[in-house]
Design a protein around this motif. Sequence first.
Motif, PDB file in Angstrom:
ATOM      1  N   PHE A  30       0.924  -1.268   0.027  1.00 55.13           N
ATOM      2  CA  PHE A  30       0.017  -0.082   0.009  1.00 55.13           C
ATOM      3  C   PHE A  30       0.765   1.297   0.027  1.00 55.13           C
ATOM      4  O   PHE A  30       1.709   1.418   0.684  1.00 55.13           O
ATOM      5  CB  PHE A  30      -0.872   0.021   1.086  1.00 55.13           C
ATOM      6  CG  PHE A  30      -1.995  -0.852   1.188  1.00 55.13           C
ATOM      7  CD1 PHE A  30      -3.348  -0.689   0.554  1.00 55.13           C
ATOM      8  CD2 PHE A  30      -1.677  -2.269   1.675  1.00 55.13           C
ATOM      9  CE1 PHE A  30      -4.001  -1.802   0.510  1.00 55.13           C
ATOM     10  CE2 PHE A  30      -2.565  -3.168   1.633  1.00 55.13           C
ATOM     11  CZ  PHE A  30      -3.833  -3.205   1.295  1.00 55.13           C
ATOM     12  N   ASP A  31       0.498   2.153  -0.690  1.00 57.18           N
ATOM     13  CA  ASP A  31       1.161   3.474  -0.965  1.00 57.18           C
ATOM     14  C   ASP A  31       0.961   4.365   0.365  1.00 57.18           C
ATOM     15  O   ASP A  31      -0.228   5.022   0.355  1.00 57.18           O
ATOM     16  CB  ASP A  31       0.857   4.210  -2.329  1.00 57.18           C
ATOM     17  CG  ASP A  31       1.654   5.396  -2.455  1.00 57.18           C
ATOM     18  OD1 ASP A  31       2.395   6.043  -1.462  1.00 57.18           O
ATOM     19  OD2 ASP A  31       1.597   5.983  -3.373  1.00 57.18           O
ATOM     20  N   GLY A  32       1.675   4.448   1.241  1.00 58.54           N
ATOM     21  CA  GLY A  32       1.512   5.375   2.411  1.00 58.54           C
ATOM     22  C   GLY A  32       1.033   6.842   2.209  1.00 58.54           C
ATOM     23  O   GLY A  32       0.384   7.312   2.859  1.00 58.54           O
ATOM     24  N   THR A  33       1.481   7.049   1.172  1.00 60.04           N
ATOM     25  CA  THR A  33       1.312   8.699   0.888  1.00 60.04           C
ATOM     26  C   THR A  33      -0.053   8.969   0.358  1.00 60.04           C
ATOM     27  O   THR A  33      -0.533  10.103   0.404  1.00 60.04           O
ATOM     28  CB  THR A  33       2.461   9.054  -0.188  1.00 60.04           C
ATOM     29  OG1 THR A  33       2.277   8.373  -1.475  1.00 60.04           O
ATOM     30  CG2 THR A  33       3.695   8.920   0.193  1.00 60.04           C
ATOM     31  N   ARG A  34      -0.636   7.765   0.058  1.00 60.71           N
ATOM     32  CA  ARG A  34      -2.005   8.001  -0.652  1.00 60.71           C
ATOM     33  C   ARG A  34      -3.240   7.392   0.406  1.00 60.71           C
ATOM     34  O   ARG A  34      -4.539   7.610   0.264  1.00 60.71           O
ATOM     35  CB  ARG A  34      -2.154   6.864  -1.717  1.00 60.71           C
ATOM     36  CG  ARG A  34      -1.399   7.563  -3.000  1.00 60.71           C
ATOM     37  CD  ARG A  34      -1.662   6.759  -4.322  1.00 60.71           C
ATOM     38  NE  ARG A  34      -2.843   6.679  -4.609  1.00 60.71           N
ATOM     39  CZ  ARG A  34      -3.526   5.793  -5.270  1.00 60.71           C
ATOM     40  NH1 ARG A  34      -2.656   4.712  -5.484  1.00 60.71           N
ATOM     41  NH2 ARG A  34      -4.869   5.926  -5.652  1.00 60.71           N
ATOM     42  N   LEU A  35      -2.563   7.058   1.832  1.00 60.38           N
ATOM     43  CA  LEU A  35      -3.374   6.420   2.737  1.00 60.38           C
ATOM     44  C   LEU A  35      -3.823   7.743   3.903  1.00 60.38           C
ATOM     45  O   LEU A  35      -2.654   8.264   4.165  1.00 60.38           O
ATOM     46  CB  LEU A  35      -3.023   5.375   3.368  1.00 60.38           C
ATOM     47  CG  LEU A  35      -2.773   3.916   2.533  1.00 60.38           C
ATOM     48  CD1 LEU A  35      -2.063   2.973   3.364  1.00 60.38           C
ATOM     49  CD2 LEU A  35      -4.040   3.629   2.200  1.00 60.38           C
ATOM     50  N   SER A  36      -4.820   7.582   4.243  1.00 59.76           N
ATOM     51  CA  SER A  36      -5.264   8.526   5.417  1.00 59.76           C
ATOM     52  C   SER A  36      -4.289   8.068   6.764  1.00 59.76           C
ATOM     53  O   SER A  36      -4.411   6.764   6.747  1.00 59.76           O
ATOM     54  CB  SER A  36      -6.593   8.951   5.672  1.00 59.76           C
ATOM     55  OG  SER A  36      -7.321   7.609   5.972  1.00 59.76           O
ATOM     56  N   SER A  37      -4.469   8.913   7.642  1.00 61.79           N
ATOM     57  CA  SER A  37      -3.805   8.259   8.964  1.00 61.79           C
ATOM     58  C   SER A  37      -4.687   7.195   9.625  1.00 61.79           C
ATOM     59  O   SER A  37      -4.225   6.401  10.217  1.00 61.79           O
ATOM     60  CB  SER A  37      -3.587   9.481  10.191  1.00 61.79           C
ATOM     61  OG  SER A  37      -4.817   9.996  10.144  1.00 61.79           O
ATOM     62  N   GLU A  38      -6.132   7.436   9.415  1.00 67.50           N
ATOM     63  CA  GLU A  38      -7.166   6.343   9.641  1.00 67.50           C
ATOM     64  C   GLU A  38      -6.952   5.234   8.936  1.00 67.50           C
ATOM     65  O   GLU A  38      -6.883   3.897   9.490  1.00 67.50           O
ATOM     66  CB  GLU A  38      -8.633   6.810   9.588  1.00 67.50           C
ATOM     67  CG  GLU A  38      -9.615   5.920   9.977  1.00 67.50           C
ATOM     68  CD  GLU A  38     -10.985   6.482   9.614  1.00 67.50           C
ATOM     69  OE1 GLU A  38     -11.587   5.817   8.596  1.00 67.50           O
ATOM     70  OE2 GLU A  38     -11.352   7.208  10.335  1.00 67.50           O
ATOM     71  N   LYS A  39      -6.736   5.051   7.608  1.00 64.41           N
ATOM     72  CA  LYS A  39      -6.418   3.877   7.037  1.00 64.41           C
ATOM     73  C   LYS A  39      -5.012   3.186   7.420  1.00 64.41           C
ATOM     74  O   LYS A  39      -5.142   2.008   7.466  1.00 64.41           O
ATOM     75  CB  LYS A  39      -6.283   4.114   5.521  1.00 64.41           C
ATOM     76  CG  LYS A  39      -7.554   4.768   4.770  1.00 64.41           C
ATOM     77  CD  LYS A  39      -8.481   3.482   4.553  1.00 64.41           C
ATOM     78  CE  LYS A  39      -9.732   3.574   3.784  1.00 64.41           C
ATOM     79  NZ  LYS A  39     -10.709   2.945   3.869  1.00 64.41           N
ATOM     80  N   ARG A  40      -4.111   4.109   7.608  1.00 66.18           N
ATOM     81  CA  ARG A  40      -2.988   3.363   8.127  1.00 66.18           C
ATOM     82  C   ARG A  40      -2.949   2.556   9.343  1.00 66.18           C
ATOM     83  O   ARG A  40      -2.400   1.849   9.733  1.00 66.18           O
ATOM     84  CB  ARG A  40      -1.719   4.427   8.096  1.00 66.18           C
ATOM     85  CG  ARG A  40      -1.159   4.890   6.790  1.00 66.18           C
ATOM     86  CD  ARG A  40       0.233   5.872   6.980  1.00 66.18           C
ATOM     87  NE  ARG A  40       0.098   6.875   7.487  1.00 66.18           N
ATOM     88  CZ  ARG A  40      -0.590   8.077   6.848  1.00 66.18           C
ATOM     89  NH1 ARG A  40      -0.830   8.146   5.661  1.00 66.18           N
ATOM     90  NH2 ARG A  40      -0.764   9.179   7.558  1.00 66.18           N
ATOM     91  N   ASP A  41      -3.689   3.373  10.317  1.00 65.63           N
ATOM     92  CA  ASP A  41      -4.020   2.759  11.622  1.00 65.63           C
ATOM     93  C   ASP A  41      -4.790   1.448  11.382  1.00 65.63           C
ATOM     94  O   ASP A  41      -4.564   0.406  12.090  1.00 65.63           O
ATOM     95  CB  ASP A  41      -4.835   3.562  12.521  1.00 65.63           C
ATOM     96  CG  ASP A  41      -3.941   4.811  13.028  1.00 65.63           C
ATOM     97  OD1 ASP A  41      -2.806   4.614  13.021  1.00 65.63           O
ATOM     98  OD2 ASP A  41      -4.669   5.731  13.443  1.00 65.63           O
ATOM     99  N   GLN A  42      -5.655   1.260  10.485  1.00 61.25           N
ATOM    100  CA  GLN A  42      -6.332   0.011  10.268  1.00 61.25           C
ATOM    101  C   GLN A  42      -5.424  -0.857   9.771  1.00 61.25           C
ATOM    102  O   GLN A  42      -5.426  -2.094  10.192  1.00 61.25           O
ATOM    103  CB  GLN A  42      -7.668   0.338   9.146  1.00 61.25           C
ATOM    104  CG  GLN A  42      -8.844   0.993   9.798  1.00 61.25           C
ATOM    105  CD  GLN A  42      -9.762   1.299   8.678  1.00 61.25           C
ATOM    106  OE1 GLN A  42      -9.389   1.994   7.594  1.00 61.25           O
ATOM    107  NE2 GLN A  42     -10.943   0.702   9.018  1.00 61.25           N
TER     108      GLN A  42
END
Length: 74
Positions: free
Chosen positions: A22-34
């Motif tokens: 997953f491209d971390g720059t395209r993910l919201s902080s909520e998605k990264r936490d998930q």
Amino acid sequence: MNDFESQASWDLSGSDLLVLKFDGTRLSSEKRDQLNRFRAGNSPVILQLAAGGKRKATIIGYGGRDNSFYLTWV
């Protein structure tokens, strides 16, 4: 995992290992936490890759630095 549909690139590393990145720059902080809550040994997930049928896989590893999951087919 359904919340992440079409947000990952993938690579079949042999016949029994799949890497989802997953491209971390395209993910919201909520998605990264998930993503951080998914761990090896969690219940199997159902994946449907482009031009393929659904397959059951289990997470065998997670790379938090680059948001990569390592899965094997069940």
